[in-house]
Design a protein around this motif. Structure first.
Motif, PDB file in Angstrom:
ATOM      1  N   HIS A 106       0.835  -1.203   0.000  1.00  0.00           N
ATOM      2  CA  HIS A 106       0.000   0.000   0.000  1.00  0.00           C
ATOM      3  C   HIS A 106       0.869   1.253   0.000  1.00  0.00           C
ATOM      4  N   ALA A 107       1.917   1.238   0.805  1.00  0.00           N
ATOM      5  CA  ALA A 107       2.822   2.389   0.852  1.00  0.00           C
ATOM      6  C   ALA A 107       3.571   2.541  -0.464  1.00  0.00           C
ATOM      7  N   LEU A 108       4.026   1.422  -1.038  1.00  0.00           N
ATOM      8  CA  LEU A 108       4.728   1.463  -2.317  1.00  0.00           C
ATOM      9  C   LEU A 108       3.813   2.000  -3.409  1.00  0.00           C
ATOM     10  N   PHE A 109       2.583   1.528  -3.449  1.00  0.00           N
ATOM     11  CA  PHE A 109       1.669   1.931  -4.517  1.00  0.00           C
ATOM     12  C   PHE A 109       1.274   3.404  -4.402  1.00  0.00           C
ATOM     13  N   ARG A 110       1.179   3.922  -3.193  1.00  0.00           N
ATOM     14  CA  ARG A 110       0.902   5.358  -3.034  1.00  0.00           C
ATOM     15  C   ARG A 110       2.040   6.184  -3.623  1.00  0.00           C
ATOM     16  N   LEU A 111       3.270   5.761  -3.366  1.00  0.00           N
ATOM     17  CA  LEU A 111       4.413   6.473  -3.908  1.00  0.00           C
ATOM     18  C   LEU A 111       4.448   6.378  -5.434  1.00  0.00           C
ATOM     19  N   VAL A 112       4.121   5.214  -5.975  1.00  0.00           N
ATOM     20  CA  VAL A 112       4.100   5.036  -7.422  1.00  0.00           C
ATOM     21  C   VAL A 112       3.096   5.997  -8.061  1.00  0.00           C
ATOM     22  N   GLY A 113       1.911   6.101  -7.468  1.00  0.00           N
ATOM     23  CA  GLY A 113       0.902   7.015  -7.990  1.00  0.00           C
ATOM     24  C   GLY A 113       1.411   8.444  -8.021  1.00  0.00           C
ATOM     25  N   TYR A 114       2.117   8.847  -6.970  1.00  0.00           N
ATOM     26  CA  TYR A 114       2.658  10.208  -6.896  1.00  0.00           C
ATOM     27  C   TYR A 114       3.735  10.430  -7.957  1.00  0.00           C
ATOM     28  N   ILE A 115       4.628   9.458  -8.120  1.00  0.00           N
ATOM     29  CA  ILE A 115       5.708   9.605  -9.088  1.00  0.00           C
ATOM     30  C   ILE A 115       5.159   9.676 -10.519  1.00  0.00           C
ATOM     31  N   ALA A 234     -23.804   4.964 -19.458  1.00  0.00           N
ATOM     32  CA  ALA A 234     -23.368   5.867 -18.393  1.00  0.00           C
ATOM     33  C   ALA A 234     -22.944   5.066 -17.162  1.00  0.00           C
ATOM     34  N   SER A 235     -21.790   5.443 -16.608  1.00  0.00           N
ATOM     35  CA  SER A 235     -21.302   4.786 -15.394  1.00  0.00           C
ATOM     36  C   SER A 235     -20.269   5.689 -14.746  1.00  0.00           C
ATOM     37  N   SER A 236     -19.852   5.324 -13.544  1.00  0.00           N
ATOM     38  CA  SER A 236     -18.840   6.103 -12.833  1.00  0.00           C
ATOM     39  C   SER A 236     -17.455   5.941 -13.452  1.00  0.00           C
ATOM     40  N   PHE A 237     -17.303   5.044 -14.426  1.00  0.00           N
ATOM     41  CA  PHE A 237     -16.021   4.880 -15.105  1.00  0.00           C
ATOM     42  C   PHE A 237     -15.797   5.953 -16.172  1.00  0.00           C
ATOM     43  N   ILE A 238     -16.830   6.718 -16.506  1.00  0.00           N
ATOM     44  CA  ILE A 238     -16.747   7.656 -17.619  1.00  0.00           C
ATOM     45  C   ILE A 238     -16.697   9.085 -17.099  1.00  0.00           C
ATOM     46  N   GLY A 239     -15.804   9.891 -17.670  1.00  0.00           N
ATOM     47  CA  GLY A 239     -15.726  11.293 -17.286  1.00  0.00           C
ATOM     48  C   GLY A 239     -14.308  11.817 -17.382  1.00  0.00           C
ATOM     49  N   SER A 240     -14.125  13.032 -16.959  1.00  0.00           N
ATOM     50  CA  SER A 240     -12.809  13.664 -17.028  1.00  0.00           C
ATOM     51  C   SER A 240     -11.894  13.104 -15.946  1.00  0.00           C
ATOM     52  N   VAL A 241     -10.595  13.385 -16.095  1.00  0.00           N
ATOM     53  CA  VAL A 241      -9.611  12.956 -15.105  1.00  0.00           C
ATOM     54  C   VAL A 241      -8.985  14.176 -14.452  1.00  0.00           C
ATOM     55  N   ASN A 242      -8.532  13.997 -13.235  1.00  0.00           N
ATOM     56  CA  ASN A 242      -7.812  15.041 -12.519  1.00  0.00           C
ATOM     57  C   ASN A 242      -6.318  14.746 -12.546  1.00  0.00           C
ATOM     58  N   THR A 243      -5.552  15.525 -11.825  1.00  0.00           N
ATOM     59  CA  THR A 243      -4.093  15.388 -11.883  1.00  0.00           C
ATOM     60  C   THR A 243      -3.579  14.211 -11.064  1.00  0.00           C
ATOM     61  N   MET A 244      -4.208  13.910  -9.935  1.00  0.00           N
ATOM     62  CA  MET A 244      -3.683  12.887  -9.027  1.00  0.00           C
ATOM     63  C   MET A 244      -4.020  11.476  -9.516  1.00  0.00           C
ATOM     64  N   ARG A 245      -3.146  10.532  -9.144  1.00  0.00           N
ATOM     65  CA  ARG A 245      -3.307   9.146  -9.575  1.00  0.00           C
ATOM     66  C   ARG A 245      -3.289   8.184  -8.386  1.00  0.00           C
ATOM     67  N   ARG A 246      -3.957   7.074  -8.582  1.00  0.00           N
ATOM     68  CA  ARG A 246      -3.849   5.917  -7.684  1.00  0.00           C
ATOM     69  C   ARG A 246      -3.269   4.755  -8.482  1.00  0.00           C
ATOM     70  N   TYR A 247      -2.571   3.886  -7.769  1.00  0.00           N
ATOM     71  CA  TYR A 247      -1.993   2.713  -8.412  1.00  0.00           C
ATOM     72  C   TYR A 247      -2.170   1.510  -7.507  1.00  0.00           C
ATOM     73  N   SER A 248      -2.423   0.367  -8.110  1.00  0.00           N
ATOM     74  CA  SER A 248      -2.445  -0.893  -7.370  1.00  0.00           C
ATOM     75  C   SER A 248      -2.062  -2.000  -8.339  1.00  0.00           C
ATOM     76  N   ASP A 438      -7.552   7.356 -12.085  1.00  0.00           N
ATOM     77  CA  ASP A 438      -7.778   8.704 -11.593  1.00  0.00           C
ATOM     78  C   ASP A 438      -8.070   8.640 -10.092  1.00  0.00           C
ATOM     79  N   TYR A 439      -7.453   9.524  -9.342  1.00  0.00           N
ATOM     80  CA  TYR A 439      -7.515   9.460  -7.879  1.00  0.00           C
ATOM     81  C   TYR A 439      -8.951   9.542  -7.368  1.00  0.00           C
ATOM     82  N   ASP A 444     -11.458   2.717  -4.838  1.00  0.00           N
ATOM     83  CA  ASP A 444     -11.497   1.260  -4.656  1.00  0.00           C
ATOM     84  C   ASP A 444     -10.491   0.551  -5.561  1.00  0.00           C
ATOM     85  N   VAL A 445      -9.366   1.229  -5.907  1.00  0.00           N
ATOM     86  CA  VAL A 445      -8.411   0.636  -6.833  1.00  0.00           C
ATOM     87  C   VAL A 445      -7.832  -0.671  -6.300  1.00  0.00           C
ATOM     88  N   ASP A 446      -7.647  -0.776  -4.984  1.00  0.00           N
ATOM     89  CA  ASP A 446      -7.144  -2.033  -4.423  1.00  0.00           C
ATOM     90  C   ASP A 446      -8.167  -3.152  -4.594  1.00  0.00           C
TER      91      ASP A 446
END
Length: 475
Positions: A106-115, A234-248, A438-439, A444-446
């Motif tokens: 979890h800690a590694l993946f948070r850092l990956v998202g930031y990088i 239509a679903s929550s998967f569709i729409g614009s993206v912001n700058t922050m990322r999540r990774y898992s 997208d963050y 629920d990316v995990d």
């Protein structure tokens, strides 16, 4: 400014339109970074900084792209060029970071998202090597990050493999379709030149090849375009993206995948996409949304890289569009539908049509193609919901400075209003899935990663019941 930096001019190599399109897509949206990469998690202890820098200099800098920077022209009068950076400073590229305690995934993946959410600096060669320490169990990691304009997934994995002690060894890339089959749809169209006689000669030689495939390719391309403009449900998967990322990431056994392949006479890609479909279906239900036949359409990049093109760094990919059957509750029936839809897409000519379009774009003046790509990148799109790309990795475990690489996790970018991208990579006995999201869209990316693992588990359990059965056709 790039134009004011001292560069050493040698043999000039221009970006193709496909390569440059990743720059244009990034420029069209300030919220995206089109960098790709991979994390290699290794056993300890961490080497000292001098040893790492020396290895990086000897191994990564032998790759021309890692020494080159972009030279662009005002008003797009010419395609960007790769030129040697005479002021190359390794300090711009070698970075260090430490994960927060307890140093788990979890800690590694948070850092990956930031990088990965940070854009690469275009005033230098467009890559970074992050050394990550503080992982649990005396482990550490290397994250290689490079811009998509430099390479596609297979070429990027070869760059990443250059850090290993044996250069990466044998990979699964030789098994891809393009590596074993001639791509008859690829046409050597003449590139724009100031020599009119050379251009006319090239055009004459290309005309016969164009005539043989253009009619069918145009028909297929029209069908693809019609599909792209048709919005998904239509679903929550569709729409614009912001700058922050999540990774898992998810990791499954290649032996388990192979067992399912043998039981149902399907491919590794079929099984991987079926497991991903299971996860998307679970996510929609978890979010209180009804899975529909057109809820999740994925773009599947397809390599057109032959074995002869292994050493080429630029992008050699085409693409297919496939609806994932998230509306189907039965895991085996989902696998059946995925297999059928992928087979139909492969046989429909989508891959050849997309490849022809990309090749044809190189025939146009760059100012025209750049403006077209830029305009398309800014259009809203609600058809492609996700991207799923498969990147073959090393067949056997590799080492870096004598340390064994325990696992390799791929990283895909997201852009063009696609909120979730999944990269699949084989390494030794594992098949790994790296999820970039997208963050705000995917807290629920995990769970998406866990859903892929449970999706495969469902197929493995089913495969053990019948002795052997063939996958049928979609009804």
């Amino acid at each position: 400014m790039v134009g004011l930096r001292r560069v050493r001019r040698s043999l000039v190599e221009h970006l193709t339109v496909l390569d440059a399109s990743f720059l244009e897509a990034e420029d069209s949206d300030p919220h995206v970074s089109l960098a790709i990469g991979a994390i290699s998690v290794m056993e300890g202890p961490l080497p000292d900084e001098d040893a790492l820098a020396s290895a990086l200099r000897k191994r990564m800098l032998t790759i021309p792209r890692c020494r080159q920077m972009l030279r662009t022209y005002p008003f797009d009068v010419g395609a960007p060029e790769w030129v040697e950076d005479a002021n190359l400073d390794l300090a711009h590229h070698l970075r260090r970071a430490a994960v927060a305690e307890p140093g788990d995934d979890h800690a590694l993946f948070r850092l990956v998202g930031y990088i990965m959410e940070r854009r690469l600096d275009r005033d230098h060669p467009m890559w970074e090597c992050w050394v990550i320490e503080g992982l649990a169990d005396n482990q550490w990691a290397i994250l290689i990050k490079l811009h998509h304009c430099m390479a596609d997934g297979i070429a990027a994995m070869q760059v990443i493999s250059a850090m290993s002690d044996d250069g990466g060894g044998d990979t699964f890339a030789s098994q891809i379709r393009a590596a074993t089959e001639p791509d008859r749809a690829r046409i050597a169209l003449p590139r724009l030149t100031l020599d009119p006689l050379a251009w006319i000669q090239g055009a004459w030689h290309a005309s016969n090849a164009v005539a043989n495939v253009s009619a069918r390719a145009i028909d297929v391309a029209v069908g693809v375009v019609r599909g792209v403009v048709r919005p998904a449900a239509a679903s929550s998967f569709i729409g614009s993206v912001n700058t922050m990322r999540r990774y898992s990431a998810a990791r499954v056994s290649l032996d388990d995948v192979t067992q399912v392949c043998h039981a149902y006479d399907v491919t590794i890609n079929d099984v991987a996409l079926a497991a991903i479909t299971d996860s998307y279906r679970a996510a929609l239900i978890r979010r209180g949304e009804q899975p529909k036949p057109n809820s999740v359409r994925t773009l599947v990049p397809v390599s057109v890289r032959s074995n002869d093109a292994v050493g080429q760094a630029h992008n050699l990919v085409s693409a297919m569009l496939v609806y994932l059957p998230v509306d189907e509750a039965d895991p085996v029936k989902r696998l059946t539908i995925v297999h059928t839809r992928l087979s139909k897409a492969k046989g429909s000519g989508q891959r050849q049509a997309a490849s022809l379009i990309a090749t044809g774009a190189d025939y146009l003046p760059f100012a025209v193609s750049a403006r077209v790509v830029r305009a398309l990148a800014r259009l809203p799109q609600r058809s492609v919901v996700t991207v799923t790309t498969n990147v073959p990795g090393a067949r056997q475990p590799v080492r870096v400075l004598g340390r064994k690489v325990l696992r390799v996790l791929p990283i895909a970018p997201i852009a063009l209003q696609v909120r979730i991208g999944i990269a699949i990579s084989s390494y030794a006995s594992d098949l790994s899935f790296g999820i970039t999201a997208d963050y705000d869209t995917a807290p629920d990316v995990d769970q998406l990663a866990e859903g892929i693992e449970s999706g495969l588990a469902h197929l493995v359990a089913s495969s053990k019941r019948p002795p052997r059965s063939s996958v049928g056709t979609e009804g």
